[in-house]
Design a protein around this motif. Structure first.
Motif, PDB file in Angstrom:
ATOM      1  N   ASN A  19       1.341 -10.715   9.493  1.00  0.00           N
ATOM      2  CA  ASN A  19       1.962  -9.381   9.491  1.00  0.00           C
ATOM      3  C   ASN A  19       2.234  -8.924   8.065  1.00  0.00           C
ATOM      4  O   ASN A  19       3.346  -8.525   7.726  1.00  0.00           O
ATOM      5  N   PHE A  20       1.206  -8.989   7.221  1.00  0.00           N
ATOM      6  CA  PHE A  20       1.387  -8.592   5.826  1.00  0.00           C
ATOM      7  C   PHE A  20       1.624  -7.081   5.743  1.00  0.00           C
ATOM      8  O   PHE A  20       0.861  -6.274   6.309  1.00  0.00           O
ATOM      9  N   ALA A  21       2.696  -6.702   5.031  1.00  0.00           N
ATOM     10  CA  ALA A  21       3.078  -5.286   4.927  1.00  0.00           C
ATOM     11  C   ALA A  21       2.224  -4.589   3.870  1.00  0.00           C
ATOM     12  O   ALA A  21       2.643  -4.409   2.724  1.00  0.00           O
ATOM     13  N   GLN A  22       1.032  -4.184   4.259  1.00  0.00           N
ATOM     14  CA  GLN A  22       0.108  -3.559   3.303  1.00  0.00           C
ATOM     15  C   GLN A  22       0.596  -2.201   2.823  1.00  0.00           C
ATOM     16  O   GLN A  22       0.283  -1.784   1.708  1.00  0.00           O
ATOM     17  N   ASP A  23       1.367  -1.497   3.673  1.00  0.00           N
ATOM     18  CA  ASP A  23       1.863  -0.184   3.261  1.00  0.00           C
ATOM     19  C   ASP A  23       3.023  -0.287   2.278  1.00  0.00           C
ATOM     20  O   ASP A  23       3.328   0.678   1.573  1.00  0.00           O
ATOM     21  N   LEU A  24       3.673  -1.464   2.209  1.00  0.00           N
ATOM     22  CA  LEU A  24       4.805  -1.637   1.307  1.00  0.00           C
ATOM     23  C   LEU A  24       4.447  -2.465   0.073  1.00  0.00           C
ATOM     24  O   LEU A  24       4.997  -2.235  -1.007  1.00  0.00           O
ATOM     25  N   ILE A  25       3.545  -3.421   0.222  1.00  0.00           N
ATOM     26  CA  ILE A  25       3.184  -4.326  -0.872  1.00  0.00           C
ATOM     27  C   ILE A  25       1.731  -4.077  -1.246  1.00  0.00           C
ATOM     28  O   ILE A  25       0.831  -4.271  -0.433  1.00  0.00           O
ATOM     29  N   GLU A  26       1.514  -3.662  -2.485  1.00  0.00           N
ATOM     30  CA  GLU A  26       0.160  -3.342  -2.956  1.00  0.00           C
ATOM     31  C   GLU A  26      -0.186  -4.233  -4.158  1.00  0.00           C
ATOM     32  O   GLU A  26       0.501  -4.200  -5.180  1.00  0.00           O
ATOM     33  N   ILE A  27      -1.247  -5.026  -4.020  1.00  0.00           N
ATOM     34  CA  ILE A  27      -1.721  -5.892  -5.097  1.00  0.00           C
ATOM     35  C   ILE A  27      -2.910  -5.214  -5.762  1.00  0.00           C
ATOM     36  O   ILE A  27      -3.920  -4.931  -5.111  1.00  0.00           O
ATOM     37  N   LEU A  28      -2.796  -4.927  -7.060  1.00  0.00           N
ATOM     38  CA  LEU A  28      -3.867  -4.231  -7.766  1.00  0.00           C
ATOM     39  C   LEU A  28      -5.066  -5.153  -7.976  1.00  0.00           C
ATOM     40  O   LEU A  28      -4.930  -6.385  -7.970  1.00  0.00           O
ATOM     41  N   PRO A  29      -6.257  -4.583  -8.161  1.00  0.00           N
ATOM     42  CA  PRO A  29      -7.486  -5.394  -8.263  1.00  0.00           C
ATOM     43  C   PRO A  29      -7.485  -6.406  -9.404  1.00  0.00           C
ATOM     44  O   PRO A  29      -8.181  -7.415  -9.328  1.00  0.00           O
TER      45      PRO A  29
END
Length: 681
Positions: A19-29
């Protein structure tokens, strides 16, 4: 040796989740920056009308997301261990919310060899490097410190007795030239990876753990596992030696009581944990402020013990562990803010170089003796008053060289010597002349007969290694069912002695035989740990089978090397006699046979080295798997004793003594089995 300032390397590891919170946690390339986007409907923003910030960015050394334990170690700890072997202090520290994976990152899991953490991998690397660096003599010692409720605990004190708190006998002290250390903490010498792992598992079983809503096996204390390394040069003339400390720190997790639902003793433990982490943050804030003169290290034992690691003489690496779920976003933000402050801390690592007094004294004594000898010769040759005691000049060395050459040619009957330095120079010229003549003869023989040089033959002979004592350390392994039968027999025998005193259970029936209850426990509540034990046993048997296979291959190659060497020796004995070595026309067929044998010898030697390296690797894996099996056995026993006591209300039984791997005995009291022997992830 002075060091240069450098920032603390800060890494971020995210606990894997579906359940990774992709809308809250953003890892840049680039893998180094992370953005936290807190939703507009969050409770925190609704309560705070003045604040309009809902997005934060954090720059880190590397973000470790969905990576293996091996990749974590390579990125985080490998260079720190290499630096420790070169004389630099090192620290790897794990921080984060409770349950975020700090202990898993630092120690690893007991279910798989590949899931072992930073500490066992660091021990393996240390001893591998020690074996490679043959020009130095290394001594390695281990210590394991626990800080529980701001009290110092020696986790390895059970080697002399049961673990105990030492508030008076142990304290954090500082000494010039030595830095910060724990007075009263036991140091244990180790000579191999296996010995070091045994101490690690011993200390792990003595740690304080508890269970709450976020983590079933939560560490209730801060732990510092330290590897003390000392390195001396094998050259007797080198009076310098280096020391270093490698601190591997597993901090207890920060907790919010509303999330963990802790009660009783765990509330008190949580208060001490949060208090020490708060003071740690204050110390880091002070270190990051260049205008601060005073750093509050002495507020807690944790900050005082880590003084050198925080802004001192140390290569420091910080690993922040966070959850990936949206429900833990506030604690994630708090951890990232702490990590960003840690990133501003500066350390000044430098080589810990010392002078060995005994070697320095020996050098001075030798020099004094040389001066006495020179004065003695001067007094004997009183007719030669102009004796120079300074090192010989280039002209004097050239004159001695000419005299030695003339003496060897026969044109000079004697060499004029009036000092010890001249004696040394004459012998050096004789040695050089012998070496040149020897090399000349070697080159002539190799050019004429294409023979192998003497040093290559010596290297070939040095390849022979004895395996009997090393490979017979474990001749057999018990299977899973064998362990169960043996354990059941022991429990049955123990039950016979207390059967008359057993009480009736709630349903009015007599308590079942312990052996029968153990079989029932393995199928019920203990099925999970029993399954893990079986899996680890299967892996251990598989690795042992591979170890035996590699042993047979290495021995086969060794026998073929010996056969080839004997054949080569026979062909050399059949060659031209000693009086014919200067003849240029040799038997070409004999040369071809010898060349073929030498080529085969080189191939076998390469194959032997490859098989031997693989054998060493699989042996280390077998040793580690054996430790995991031992841990699972103790855990199964501990869980069963607790379960049996709760269900059948037996009176207190005598102690049960277990032996792990034939090397470490444990006397486990039924009253404290679960507390002392529970295995932590």
């Amino acid at each position: 040796m002075k060091g240069h300032s450098k920032e603390v390397a800060v890494f971020l590891r995210i606990r894997p989740t579906a359940n990774f919170a992709q809308d809250l946690i953003e890892i840049l390339p680039d893998g180094k920056m992370i953005n936290i986007n807190q939703g507009k409907n969050s409770k925190k923003l609704l309560e705070s009308r003045k604040s309009h910030v809902n997005s934060w960015s954090f720059q880190l050394e590397r973000i470790l997301h969905n990576v293996s334990q091996e990749e974590v170690y390579t990125q985080v700890c490998k260079r720190v261990v290499l630096g420790a072997l070169d004389g630099y202090n090192g620290t790897v520290m794990c921080f984060g919310q409770t349950g975020a994976g700090k202990t898993y990152t630092m120690t690893g899991s007991t279910q798989s060899y590949k899931q072992r953490g930073i500490i066992p991998r660091a021990l393996q690397q240390v001893f591998q490097e020690v074996d490679k660096r043959t020009e130095h003599i290394f001594s390695v010692h281990l210590s394991y410190l626990e800080i529980y409720n701001d009290t110092l605990v020696d986790l390895l004190s059970s080697l002399q007795g049961p673990p105990h708190l030492c508030p008076q006998g142990m304290m954090v002290v500082e000494e010039p030239g030595r830095g910060v250390f724990i007075k009263g903490l036991s140091l244990h010498p180790v000579h191999s990876e296996e010995e070091a792992l045994t101490l690690l598992f011993e200390g792990e079983m003595n740690r304080s753990i508890g269970s709450h809503a976020l983590n079933k096996k939560s560490s209730r204390s801060h732990c510092i596992f330290t590897v003390h390394i000392e390195s001396h040069s094998r050259a007797l003339s080198d009076a310098k030696y280096i020391t270093s400390k490698l601190n591997l720190v597993d901090l207890a997790g920060s907790e919010r009581l509303k999330n963990t639902a802790s009660e009783g003793q765990m509330v008190k433990e949580a208060m001490y944990i949060n208090k020490s982490l708060s003071f740690l943050e204050q110390a880091i804030l002070a270190l990051a402020d260049r205008h601060r003169d005073h750093i509050p290290f002495r507020q807690t034992k944790l900050t005082h013990a880590l003084k050198d690691s925080l802004g001192g003489n140390c290569n420091t690496v910080f690993v922040a562990n966070i959850f990936g779920e949206a429900s833990q976003i506030e604690e994630t933000l708090s951890t990232l803010r702490f990590a960003s402050r840690m990133k501003r801390v500066q350390t000044s690592p430098a080589v810990n170089e010392h002078m060995d007094p005994s070697v320095k004294i020996m050098k001075l004594q030798k020099e004094v003796q040389m001066l006495k000898d020179e004065l003695s010769i001067y007094n004997t040759l009183a007719k030669r008053p102009n004796v120079a005691y300074e090192p010989l000049s280039e002209a004097q060395r050239a004159e001695i060289q000419n005299q030695v050459q003339g003496y060897l040619d026969g044109s000079l009957k004697e060499i004029s010597i009036i000092s010890i330095r001249q004696v040394q120079a004459v012998f050096a010229q004789f040695k050089l002349a012998v070496q040149k003549q020897e090399q000349k003869v070697k080159d002539q023989l190799c050019q004429t007969y294409n023979l192998v040089k003497k040093d290559q033959n010596a290297n070939a002979a040095a390849v022979k290694v004895e395996f009997a004592s090393e490979l017979n350390t474990r001749s057999s392994f018990d299977d899973v069912e064998g362990d169960s039968v043996a354990f059941s027999q022991k429990l049955s025998h123990s039950t016979c002695s207390t059967k008359a005193k057993s009480k009736r259970s709630r349903d009015g029936q007599k308590s079942p035989n312990k052996a029968e209850a153990f079989e029932e426990f393995k199928l019920g509540q203990g099925s999970k740990i029993n399954l893990i034990l079986k899996e680890n046993k299967a892996i251990l048997l598989e690795r042992h089978s591979l170890l035996q296979q590699l042993t047979e291959e290495v021995n086969a190659v060794k026998r073929e090397i010996d056969c080839t060497t004997a054949t080569l020796h026979k062909h050399k004995m059949r060659g031209p006699d000693e009086d014919q070595y200067l003849v240029t026309d040799c038997n070409s067929e004999l040369q071809q046979v010898e060349a073929s044998l030498l080529m085969r010898f080189g191939e076998l030697r390469t194959k032997y080295q490859q098989r031997y390296e693989a054998l060493c690797d699989i042996k280390a894996e077998v040793n580690y798997c054996q430790h995991l099996v031992d841990q699972c056995r103790v855990h199964l026993l501990s869980e069963f004793e607790t379960w049996y006591k709760q269900h059948f209300q037996l009176p207190k039984e005598p102690n049960i003594t277990r032996n792990l791997n034939g090397t470490q005995g444990f006397t486990l009291s039924c009253k404290s089995l679960q507390q002392e022997l529970e295995i932590k992830a």
